[in-house]
Design a protein around this motif. Structure first.
Motif, PDB file in Angstrom:
ATOM      1  N   LEU A  48     -23.533  75.471 -10.024  1.00 20.77           N
ATOM      2  CA  LEU A  48     -24.044  75.435  -8.910  1.00 20.77           C
ATOM      3  C   LEU A  48     -24.210  76.769  -8.277  1.00 20.77           C
ATOM      4  O   LEU A  48     -23.986  78.269  -9.057  1.00 20.77           O
ATOM      5  N   THR A  49     -25.355  76.706  -7.174  1.00 15.39           N
ATOM      6  CA  THR A  49     -25.523  78.308  -6.913  1.00 15.39           C
ATOM      7  C   THR A  49     -25.494  78.237  -5.581  1.00 15.39           C
ATOM      8  O   THR A  49     -25.192  77.469  -4.638  1.00 15.39           O
ATOM      9  N   ASP A  50     -25.256  79.894  -4.865  1.00 17.72           N
ATOM     10  CA  ASP A  50     -25.377  80.105  -3.567  1.00 17.72           C
ATOM     11  C   ASP A  50     -23.720  79.231  -2.912  1.00 17.72           C
ATOM     12  O   ASP A  50     -23.649  79.602  -2.036  1.00 17.72           O
ATOM     13  N   VAL A  51     -23.179  79.912  -4.188  1.00 21.05           N
ATOM     14  CA  VAL A  51     -21.129  79.478  -4.002  1.00 21.05           C
ATOM     15  C   VAL A  51     -21.246  80.691  -3.157  1.00 21.05           C
ATOM     16  O   VAL A  51     -21.027  81.948  -3.580  1.00 21.05           O
ATOM     17  N   VAL A 108     -31.001  90.501 -10.792  1.00 22.26           N
ATOM     18  CA  VAL A 108     -31.501  89.804 -12.730  1.00 22.26           C
ATOM     19  C   VAL A 108     -30.947  88.368 -11.895  1.00 22.26           C
ATOM     20  O   VAL A 108     -30.720  87.589 -12.653  1.00 22.26           O
ATOM     21  N   TYR A 109     -30.126  87.682 -10.736  1.00 29.03           N
ATOM     22  CA  TYR A 109     -29.825  86.713 -10.195  1.00 29.03           C
ATOM     23  C   TYR A 109     -30.743  85.716 -10.511  1.00 29.03           C
ATOM     24  O   TYR A 109     -30.373  83.779 -11.184  1.00 29.03           O
ATOM     25  N   ASP A 110     -32.139  85.313 -10.582  1.00 30.67           N
ATOM     26  CA  ASP A 110     -32.933  83.846 -10.079  1.00 30.67           C
ATOM     27  C   ASP A 110     -32.713  84.332 -11.667  1.00 30.67           C
ATOM     28  O   ASP A 110     -33.398  83.439 -12.954  1.00 30.67           O
ATOM     29  N   GLU A 111     -33.799  85.604 -12.214  1.00 29.00           N
ATOM     30  CA  GLU A 111     -33.562  85.159 -14.265  1.00 29.00           C
ATOM     31  C   GLU A 111     -32.658  84.099 -14.304  1.00 29.00           C
ATOM     32  O   GLU A 111     -33.236  83.486 -15.221  1.00 29.00           O
ATOM     33  N   PHE A 112     -31.703  84.830 -14.100  1.00 31.49           N
ATOM     34  CA  PHE A 112     -30.192  84.465 -14.898  1.00 31.49           C
ATOM     35  C   PHE A 112     -30.370  82.831 -14.644  1.00 31.49           C
ATOM     36  O   PHE A 112     -29.308  82.097 -15.610  1.00 31.49           O
ATOM     37  N   ALA A 113     -30.039  82.111 -13.127  1.00 32.06           N
ATOM     38  CA  ALA A 113     -29.657  81.150 -13.045  1.00 32.06           C
ATOM     39  C   ALA A 113     -30.829  80.206 -14.149  1.00 32.06           C
ATOM     40  O   ALA A 113     -30.943  79.284 -14.168  1.00 32.06           O
ATOM     41  N   GLU A 114     -31.588  80.895 -13.616  1.00 35.63           N
ATOM     42  CA  GLU A 114     -33.059  79.754 -14.394  1.00 35.63           C
ATOM     43  C   GLU A 114     -32.882  79.920 -15.260  1.00 35.63           C
ATOM     44  O   GLU A 114     -32.711  78.728 -16.411  1.00 35.63           O
ATOM     45  N   LYS A 115     -32.762  81.441 -16.327  1.00 36.33           N
ATOM     46  CA  LYS A 115     -32.207  80.972 -18.255  1.00 36.33           C
ATOM     47  C   LYS A 115     -31.153  80.109 -18.609  1.00 36.33           C
ATOM     48  O   LYS A 115     -31.190  79.173 -19.775  1.00 36.33           O
ATOM     49  N   THR A 122     -10.675  75.784 -21.486  1.00 35.34           N
ATOM     50  CA  THR A 122     -10.077  77.065 -22.152  1.00 35.34           C
ATOM     51  C   THR A 122      -9.251  77.710 -20.846  1.00 35.34           C
ATOM     52  O   THR A 122      -9.996  78.146 -20.166  1.00 35.34           O
ATOM     53  N   CYS A 123      -8.411  78.356 -21.093  1.00 38.14           N
ATOM     54  CA  CYS A 123      -7.446  79.102 -20.178  1.00 38.14           C
ATOM     55  C   CYS A 123      -8.224  80.048 -19.728  1.00 38.14           C
ATOM     56  O   CYS A 123      -8.746  81.402 -18.358  1.00 38.14           O
ATOM     57  N   VAL A 124      -9.217  80.824 -20.981  1.00 36.49           N
ATOM     58  CA  VAL A 124      -9.637  81.827 -20.383  1.00 36.49           C
ATOM     59  C   VAL A 124     -10.944  82.100 -20.223  1.00 36.49           C
ATOM     60  O   VAL A 124     -12.628  82.714 -20.090  1.00 36.49           O
ATOM     61  N   CYS A 125     -12.049  80.920 -19.750  1.00 31.27           N
ATOM     62  CA  CYS A 125     -13.311  80.457 -19.285  1.00 31.27           C
ATOM     63  C   CYS A 125     -13.463  81.122 -18.084  1.00 31.27           C
ATOM     64  O   CYS A 125     -12.706  80.851 -17.083  1.00 31.27           O
ATOM     65  N   ALA A 126     -14.904  81.155 -17.882  1.00 34.05           N
ATOM     66  CA  ALA A 126     -15.390  81.827 -16.620  1.00 34.05           C
ATOM     67  C   ALA A 126     -15.210  80.930 -16.111  1.00 34.05           C
ATOM     68  O   ALA A 126     -16.113  79.868 -15.780  1.00 34.05           O
ATOM     69  N   ASN A 127     -14.696  81.345 -14.449  1.00 27.46           N
ATOM     70  CA  ASN A 127     -14.276  80.209 -13.854  1.00 27.46           C
ATOM     71  C   ASN A 127     -15.258  80.945 -12.769  1.00 27.46           C
ATOM     72  O   ASN A 127     -15.828  79.949 -11.827  1.00 27.46           O
ATOM     73  N   ARG A 128     -15.890  81.923 -12.269  1.00 24.80           N
ATOM     74  CA  ARG A 128     -16.589  82.141 -11.182  1.00 24.80           C
ATOM     75  C   ARG A 128     -17.554  83.769 -12.436  1.00 24.80           C
ATOM     76  O   ARG A 128     -17.413  84.539 -12.960  1.00 24.80           O
ATOM     77  N   ILE A 129     -18.979  83.142 -11.102  1.00 27.12           N
ATOM     78  CA  ILE A 129     -19.730  83.778 -12.141  1.00 27.12           C
ATOM     79  C   ILE A 129     -21.044  84.960 -11.312  1.00 27.12           C
ATOM     80  O   ILE A 129     -21.091  84.523  -9.821  1.00 27.12           O
ATOM     81  N   TYR A 130     -20.563  86.501 -11.082  1.00 21.76           N
ATOM     82  CA  TYR A 130     -21.309  86.875  -9.816  1.00 21.76           C
ATOM     83  C   TYR A 130     -22.697  87.382 -10.846  1.00 21.76           C
ATOM     84  O   TYR A 130     -21.648  88.371 -12.045  1.00 21.76           O
ATOM     85  N   GLY A 180     -13.090  72.750 -16.546  1.00 20.62           N
ATOM     86  CA  GLY A 180     -13.905  71.623 -16.981  1.00 20.62           C
ATOM     87  C   GLY A 180     -15.435  72.729 -16.326  1.00 20.62           C
ATOM     88  O   GLY A 180     -15.217  73.848 -16.279  1.00 20.62           O
ATOM     89  N   PRO A 181     -16.679  71.348 -17.028  1.00 20.26           N
ATOM     90  CA  PRO A 181     -17.906  72.085 -17.212  1.00 20.26           C
ATOM     91  C   PRO A 181     -18.696  72.422 -15.846  1.00 20.26           C
ATOM     92  O   PRO A 181     -19.847  72.193 -15.875  1.00 20.26           O
ATOM     93  N   VAL A 182     -17.977  73.407 -14.700  1.00 18.24           N
ATOM     94  CA  VAL A 182     -18.639  73.717 -13.358  1.00 18.24           C
ATOM     95  C   VAL A 182     -18.926  75.551 -13.922  1.00 18.24           C
ATOM     96  O   VAL A 182     -17.912  75.884 -14.196  1.00 18.24           O
ATOM     97  N   ALA A 183     -20.041  75.918 -13.258  1.00 17.23           N
ATOM     98  CA  ALA A 183     -20.651  76.991 -13.110  1.00 17.23           C
ATOM     99  C   ALA A 183     -20.880  77.813 -12.260  1.00 17.23           C
ATOM    100  O   ALA A 183     -21.817  77.202 -12.122  1.00 17.23           O
ATOM    101  N   PRO A 184     -19.862  77.787 -11.358  1.00 18.31           N
ATOM    102  CA  PRO A 184     -21.032  78.297 -10.373  1.00 18.31           C
ATOM    103  C   PRO A 184     -21.324  79.958  -9.950  1.00 18.31           C
ATOM    104  O   PRO A 184     -20.135  80.856  -9.971  1.00 18.31           O
ATOM    105  N   LEU A 185     -22.480  80.400  -9.628  1.00 17.35           N
ATOM    106  CA  LEU A 185     -22.828  81.794  -9.552  1.00 17.35           C
ATOM    107  C   LEU A 185     -22.713  81.914  -7.788  1.00 17.35           C
ATOM    108  O   LEU A 185     -22.995  81.431  -7.259  1.00 17.35           O
ATOM    109  N   PHE A 186     -22.567  83.143  -8.063  1.00 20.05           N
ATOM    110  CA  PHE A 186     -22.204  84.406  -6.982  1.00 20.05           C
ATOM    111  C   PHE A 186     -23.269  84.839  -6.610  1.00 20.05           C
ATOM    112  O   PHE A 186     -23.365  86.201  -7.718  1.00 20.05           O
ATOM    113  N   LYS A 187     -24.336  85.503  -5.490  1.00 18.99           N
ATOM    114  CA  LYS A 187     -25.131  87.258  -6.050  1.00 18.99           C
ATOM    115  C   LYS A 187     -23.708  87.612  -5.379  1.00 18.99           C
ATOM    116  O   LYS A 187     -23.388  87.582  -4.398  1.00 18.99           O
ATOM    117  N   PHE A 188     -24.504  89.339  -5.305  1.00 15.65           N
ATOM    118  CA  PHE A 188     -23.781  89.891  -5.314  1.00 15.65           C
ATOM    119  C   PHE A 188     -25.038  91.288  -5.200  1.00 15.65           C
ATOM    120  O   PHE A 188     -25.665  91.389  -6.262  1.00 15.65           O
TER     121      PHE A 188
END
Ligand code: NAD
Ligand SMILES: O=C[C@H](O)CS(=O)(=O)O
Length: 489
Positions: free
Chosen positions: A376-379, A304-311, A291-299, A392-400
């Motif tokens: 994906l982590t460490d993006v 809470v990075y580790d908790e979010f990534a694991e869950k 979809t055109c509104v899909c989350a393409n980058r997850i910051y 497509g079904p790819v969730a890249p996680l960025f830490k800030f």
């Protein structure tokens, strides 16, 4: 030809709808429509071009004369009947949509309800195209502002929402008193022809709405070069949108462009992490990420990075990939080989530059157009998943670490369609909502699209808004009438 189990088999219309006539495919000009989950041919439509498009435009101009003269209430009643017929046939329309686009049947039926909601919404908006009488600048003058239909509208729509992207345009166009010539995506024409059949049954006059299937370049060239076509409304990629924008310039058309996106999804330390995970699954993986509104980058903020990534990984791992007609499937196939290749390229590029795979990361064991939901982590910002729309079904996680860092990264894109963030700090909600450079912001939700709201983007995500009370305006012209000589004789 098809073995789709429909309650009303007449809804599988293997024909284009040109100037009020159904034009069936022949063995010489047929374009097969295939099920992306199986590769099976489910139907066929004719490969039409400029001649049929010109005939459709001429018929639209003629049919619009009487349509625009009908009362807004009368037009509203036709739109409402069209909505009612869609909902009466929701199961069959959903089956046709899943068969040609691939999304799970429940999601396809949901799109049919969403699609019908635009007809319902604009059946109500039709009667509120108000004008003005402005206090004059001279005693003998009265200043009137009228709202009138813009004229014949050309519409070109994408494959990812084969029904809703059509009614999001047809609803306001017909409510305003316009006529429309539609070129649907060639991957998913059967949702469009089913809509045209139900529109005909609802009372749309012959010629007012045409669905021309076939050669995108030839049909698009006829639509964009016609002086009779006063507006082009396009939903699709930014690349094609820019091309059509250029093609429309010589005839100075009004444009509606709903284009590509690159949505950021930001999770702050103060967020409800479980809610953010739920929102990320919807925002990232709806329609298998197409979809055109899909989350393409997850910051995700460091706290809470580790908790979010694991869950998130734990949740997505419970969701199944497969044929959209099978029970319990959340992710269907991608639309074609090019889509699979792009997903593979983005994952391989990211891992080659240091990203880690927390889940998935490879083509699905089912083969074909299926790909594993991937996290994906460490993006980092130098990776393609950051710069391009993955679709497509790819969730890249960025830490800030800091809020300003996340907002700056979120805005660092040529696109500006949707954005999302999770926070329970009211001051932060205001600051970040105002700072994000996007047409739409989801706060503590991953699902924002609805007929009541103005849908659209800024920068290279397009022009104009669809839905809401603003959506009708885009299909109308504003006429100023200066009434003079009113002073006493
Ligand atoms: N902003 C939105 O509301 C929205 C909604 C859905 C999809 N999209 C975007 O659309 C893209 C995916 O959809 P897609 O692959 O169908 O996009 P696309 O641009 O390839 O095709 C969209 C439509 O344009 C037609 N088209 C292609 N080339 C053409 C040409 N030269 N002349 C005339 N018509 C032409 C296609 O046949 C199709 O009907 C993604 O970028 C997605 O973000 C945006
Ligand atoms: O692909 C984008 C469409 O606009 C889908 S939705 O409107 O967000 O459902």
């Amino acid at each position: 030809m098809s073995d789709l189990q429909l309650k009303d088999p007449s809804l599988l219309v293997e024909a284009a709808y040109v100037a009020g006539a159904w034009v069936e495919a022949t063995d010489e000009n047929a374009i097969n429509v295939t099920n992306p989950a199986t590769g099976a041919v489910i139907g066929r439509v004719p490969n039409l071009g400029a001649a049929e498009t010109d005939a459709a435009i001429e018929a639209a101009a003629e049919a619009m004369k009487a349509w625009a003269q009908r009362t807004a209430k009368d037009r509203a009643q036709v739109l409402r009947r069209w909505h009612d017929l869609m909902m009466e046939h929701q199961d069959d329309l959903g089956t046709i949509l899943t068969a040609e686009q691939g999304k799970p049947l429940a999601e396809a039926k949901g799109e049919i309800a969403y699609s019908a909601s635009f007809l319902e919404w604009f059946s109500e908006e039709a009667r509120r195209a108000y004008g003005d009488i402005t206090p004059g600048h001279a005693p003998d003058k009265r200043l009137l502002t009228l709202k009138q239909p813009i004229g014949v509208v050309a519409a070109i729509t994408p494959w990812n929402f084969p029904s809703a992207m059509i009614t999001r345009k047809a609803g306001p166009a017909f409510a305003a008193g316009c006529a429309m010539v539609l070129k649907p995506a060639i991957q998913t024409p059967l949702s469009a022809t089913a809509l045209a059949l139900l529109g005909e049954r609802a009372g749309l006059p012959k010629g007012l709405f045409s669905v021309v299937t076939g050669s995108a370049g030839a049909i698009g060239g006829a639509l964009t070069s016609s002086k009779t076509v006063r507006k082009l409304t396009f939903t699709g990629s930014t690349e094609i949108g820019a091309l059509l924008y250029e093609q429309c310039a010589p005839t100075i058309k009004k444009l509606g462009l709903e284009l590509g996106g690159n949505a950021p999804f930001i999770v702050f330390d103060d967020a409800d992490v479980d809610a953010a995970v739920e929102g990320a699954v919807i925002a990232k993986f709806r329609n298998n990420g197409q979809t055109c509104v899909c989350a393409n980058r997850i910051y995700v903020q460091a706290g809470v990075y580790d908790e979010f990534a694991e869950k998130l990984a734990a949740k997505v791992a419970t969701l199944a990939t497969g044929n959209g007609f099978d029970e319990g499937i959340t992710f269907g196939p991608l639309i074609d080989d090019a889509a699979v290749a792009k997903v593979k390229e983005h994952v391989e590029d990211a891992t080659s530059k240091g990203a880690s795979v927390a889940l998935g990361g490879e083509a699905h064991d089912l083969g074909g157009l299926f790909y594993q939901p991937t996290i994906l982590t460490d993006v980092t910002s130098d990776m393609l998943v950051t710069i391009e729309e993955t679709f497509g079904p790819v969730a890249p996680l960025f830490k800030f670490d800091k809020e300003s860092e996340a907002v700056e990264a979120a805005n660092d894109t040529d696109f500006g369609l949707a954005s999302y963030f999770y926070s329970r700090d009211l001051a932060r909600v205001w600051r970040v909502s105002e700072a994000l450079d996007f047409g739409m912001v989801g706060v503590n939700t991953g699902l924002i699209s609805t007929a009541e709201a103005p849908f659209g983007g800024v920068k290279m995500s397009g022009l104009g808004r669809e839905g809401s009370r603003y959506g009708l305006e885009d299909f109308m012209e504003t006429k100023y009438v200066c009434m003079g000589g009113i002073d006493e004789a």
